[in-house]
Write a protein that holds these residues in place. Structure first.
Motif: not given
Lengths: 347, 347
Positions: A321-347
């Motif tokens: 922007q300081l160089r006077g260029e136009a800029t595009e929004d940057v939106v990074l994709p999220p990534r799920l980190m499956v660790r130990g606090t979630t678990r399949r619901l027992p049936v």
DNA sequence: CACCGTTAGCCAAACGTTTGGCAACTGGGT
DNA sequence: ACCCAGTTGCCAAACGTTTGGCTAACGGTG
């Protein structure tokens, strides 16, 4: 032990361009041009070398205030952060600083304490300091107009937190997708009684996370449990408080999405205090993947957030922007980190 | 979505003192004096009010670069930190910023990545920026002379990390006492096979912790287990690595003092990976009492470190030095937080 | 009414740079 | 020896403030 003599507050002799010129036997303007690699006017090689030598010998340092005054650029970028003390912002700030280094600019950090009134004050102060641009990590929903008005004077870049309906450019993460990821994960594990441990929706990131999350549940035909009190601050203590409130409800969830890792940690503490096991009795998901998330026990399931990268991108956008260029929004994709606090619901 | 027009990099119309003067129908110097509460020359009340009104209406902001150029003070204080991304430094920076606010100064943060060569570069840059003072959180043992030479130009204050044999003032904690506290605690629990998980001794805080610790063991007639490799960085990953090394020794300790909490967390992970229980089989003590220390399971026994307070004190010392006052070193006493990772040695 | 002390406001210099306008010097071609 | 272009260096103005010196006006006293 007393240190620092009380009398002279350290005088600075400070070598100026004139001193170098005199020592080198040339005119100050010649020194200025000799030292400026991008000078429009040439300087004889021999002269240049001689001047550089002299400058080095005298320990000359350019006076960036004076240069800034003349050139209208200070080389400083204001970084407006909600809470400097918060773990979460640190890598972003670091990324910004790293990026700015390329143009030998430096960040000047100011803290709003997540308060809109204070935001105005610190931005004003930064503007007085003639920052060349602003990176705002502390935007709350109501700050949009103010920030846009500031943007008429200097480039303003949002980092992390989005602002609904704004024209300001932003580097951040797709929080809506993050919320979706979490909802899908919990649904896949068989959970149906699901609740959010929410922070303030004035913070765009949290509002988006909630939207993506609720949307996904709705699409799956699941009725989400109502949100308890919103957490006022994003701290473990608040997480504990709100979790207790959630547990006092008639219908207790089997899975909870806490809007960030600190809330999640507090929530887990609340559960542990009541003898409820994680993840056996209740699954918990956090957000941000803070450095210690993987070292908790059980390690926290969460969504990774690349703070360093986002900071770097925000810094790059500022420079563009300081160089006077136009800029595009940057939106990074999220990534799920499956660790130990979630678990399949027992049936 | 493309944002920010590429053509004009946001011009700043910028209202100057002259503009205000013209609008108010007075001379610029009168405006300057009217707006300066500590002006040596009086301005008629009516004039002052009128000028203030005009300034407000035009949205005048003092040009701090120009003021700094004239007055020889920039109102910026350089804060030199080893790693902006590190949790640990954040509250100190916050404390500094909070303190500086009183004199409407602001911190300018720079990062050394704990590298002495880079320290020189960033300090030079900060000096070019005409910072009024320096707060150094990143001092390593070999940096003493350099920093003392800088102190001849502007006040230099050390925060947290001490520097052996220096004349520079410091705000920090008594790390030697901290090390002692930990050793006494472990001795009182009956431990005799004790080891340190040490960081680099070029970092004064760590060297002092080690000294206080070793001293106490020696005085008790205990022969300390030799230090394994020193951790190169203060991260959980390094803690894990060094702990594994420690465990491969002939004589395995029953208690370990990790030089900071992150190392401790990594060490615990290493133990857990080998099926060794904390604190049943091995007791662990950390240092710093990071925000999450009490939320780990088991909660970490550690020594509290008041980063915010130390930052604030450092900021206060800077201001005192700038006023030309002598300052005393401030060394806060440590406090042992006994939690769940230490346990009496079974007989 | 003249004089004097006090006070309010104007003028200009200075802080350390950058930069456009000029002038002086250099050297090559004739 | 002369000219011209090209190069090199000097001068001074400007960036937005602060601040000491100075003047003009004011009100009170002799």
């Amino acid at each position: 032990m007393s240190k620092g003599n009380g009398t002279s507050p350290s005088k600075r002799p400070s070598v100026t361009l004139h001193d170098v010129a005199e020592a080198a036997g040339v005119h100050p303007s010649t020194v200025s041009r000799a030292l400026d690699p991008a000078s429009s006017r040439p300087v004889r090689e021999a002269t240049r070398v001689m001047i550089e030598e002299t400058a080095r010998k005298l320990g000359y340092r350019p006076h960036l205030l004076a240069r800034g005054l003349k050139g209208g650029r200070s080389g400083a970028v204001g970084v407006v952060v909600a809470d400097i003390g918060n773990v979460f912002f640190a890598p972003i700030i670091r990324g910004i600083a790293l990026s700015l280094e390329d143009s030998s600019m430096m960040p000047t950090v100011a803290e709003t304490q997540d308060d809109s009134a204070r935001l105005k004050v610190v931005v004003d102060h930064l503007m007085s300091r003639q920052v060349d641009a602003l990176v705002v990590l502390a935007a709350r929903h109501g700050d949009r107009e103010f920030l846009e008005s500031v943007a008429e004077e200097v480039p303003v870049v949002l980092a992390d937190r989005p602002l609904k309906g704004t024209t300001l450019p932003r580097a951040g993460q797709d929080n809506r997708a993050g919320g979706r990821l979490i909802a899908e994960h919990l649904l896949a594990l068989g959970h149906r009684d699901i609740a959010q441990l929410a922070g303030s929706f004035d913070v765009g990131t949290l509002a988006e996370r909630a939207e993506g999350f609720s949307e996904t549940l709705r699409d799956a035909g699941i009725e989400e449990l109502p949100i308890a009190t919103h957490a006022e601050t994003l701290t473990p203590a608040e997480g504990t408080r709100v979790m207790h409130e959630l547990l006092s409800r008639a219908r207790v969830p089997t899975a909870v999405f806490a809007h960030n890792d600190l809330l999640a940690v507090g929530a887990i503490a609340a559960l542990r205090a009541r003898g409820i096991r994680v993840p056996e009795d209740i699954s918990i998901v956090g957000y941000d993947d803070m450095p210690l998330a993987g070292y908790l026990s059980p390690p926290l399931t969460t969504v990774a957030f690349q703070g360093l990268e986002i900071g770097r991108l925000a810094g790059d956008m500022v420079q563009a922007q300081l160089r006077g260029e136009a800029t595009e929004d940057v939106v990074l994709p999220p990534r799920l980190m499956v660790r130990g606090t979630t678990r399949r619901l027992p049936v």
